[in-house]
Design an enzyme around this catalytic site. Sequence first.
Site, short mmCIF file in Angstrom:
data_model
loop_
_atom_site.label_atom_id
_atom_site.label_comp_id
_atom_site.label_asym_id
_atom_site.label_seq_id
_atom_site.Cartn_x
_atom_site.Cartn_y
_atom_site.Cartn_z
N LEU A 1 0.87 -1.17 0.00
CA LEU A 1 0.00 0.00 0.00
C LEU A 1 0.91 1.22 0.00
CD1 LEU A 1 -2.84 -0.63 2.63
CD2 LEU A 1 -3.11 -0.27 0.18
N ASP A 2 0.60 2.21 -0.82
CA ASP A 2 1.39 3.43 -0.84
C ASP A 2 1.37 4.11 0.52
OD1 ASP A 2 1.89 3.13 -3.59
OD2 ASP A 2 0.03 4.15 -4.09
N THR A 3 2.34 4.95 0.77
CA THR A 3 2.42 5.68 2.03
C THR A 3 1.15 6.48 2.28
OG1 THR A 3 4.80 5.84 1.74
CG2 THR A 3 3.82 7.33 3.33
N SER B 1 -1.84 5.78 1.24
CA SER B 1 -3.03 4.93 1.27
C SER B 1 -3.10 4.26 2.64
CB SER B 1 -2.98 3.86 0.18
OG SER B 1 -2.95 4.47 -1.10
N ARG C 1 -0.04 2.26 -7.90
CA ARG C 1 -0.98 3.38 -7.73
C ARG C 1 -2.18 3.27 -8.66
NH1 ARG C 1 0.99 7.10 -4.31
NH2 ARG C 1 -0.25 8.81 -5.10
#
Length: 187
Positions: A44-46, A48, A143
């Site tokens: 998971l992106d930072t 998110s 993303r």
Amino acid sequence: MARLILLNKPYGVLCQFTDPGGTSAHATLARYVDVPGVYPAGRLDTDSEGLLVLTDDGRLQARIADPRHKLEKTYLAQVEGTPDEATLEAVRRGVRLKDGLTRPAKARAIDDPALWPRDPPIRVRKSVPDSWIELTLSEGRNRQVRRMTAAVGHPTLRLVRWRVGDWTVEGLAPGEWREVPLESSRT
């Protein structure tokens, strides 16, 4: 015996246990999960938040993360504007991104979900309404949800992964985790 952990990853947390060089201003998973030998199955992106599955079973980790297995992942996305049915149908058919056409996704408008507050809160513009959509994907490009919603004219303001396969983040506050017995888990 193999371990499976469900973590509600908070906003702003790196999806790794270490910060090589110690240069990031962001916390890592080590702040929340003190279980040796487990690693994220997917990322998971930072910016998110939501469900992150961790395991020490390499085969299970690959089965969860590898798009070839088409394990569905459900996201709740707060977006700028209010997507109409034609926009949602475009997402359902697949969206053309720079790296190609996405697989068809499930997409629907939803009421504002009962989620924890985000810290910091999203930026709010009084002149631009926002709304929530639920997206279920069977692939995991970098993303991807953010790029898909932007491509159809509704940039994502907040992104929460709610479900991976049969596992859900329901009942977990940001930073909380629970262990799931592998014999009762299915992917």
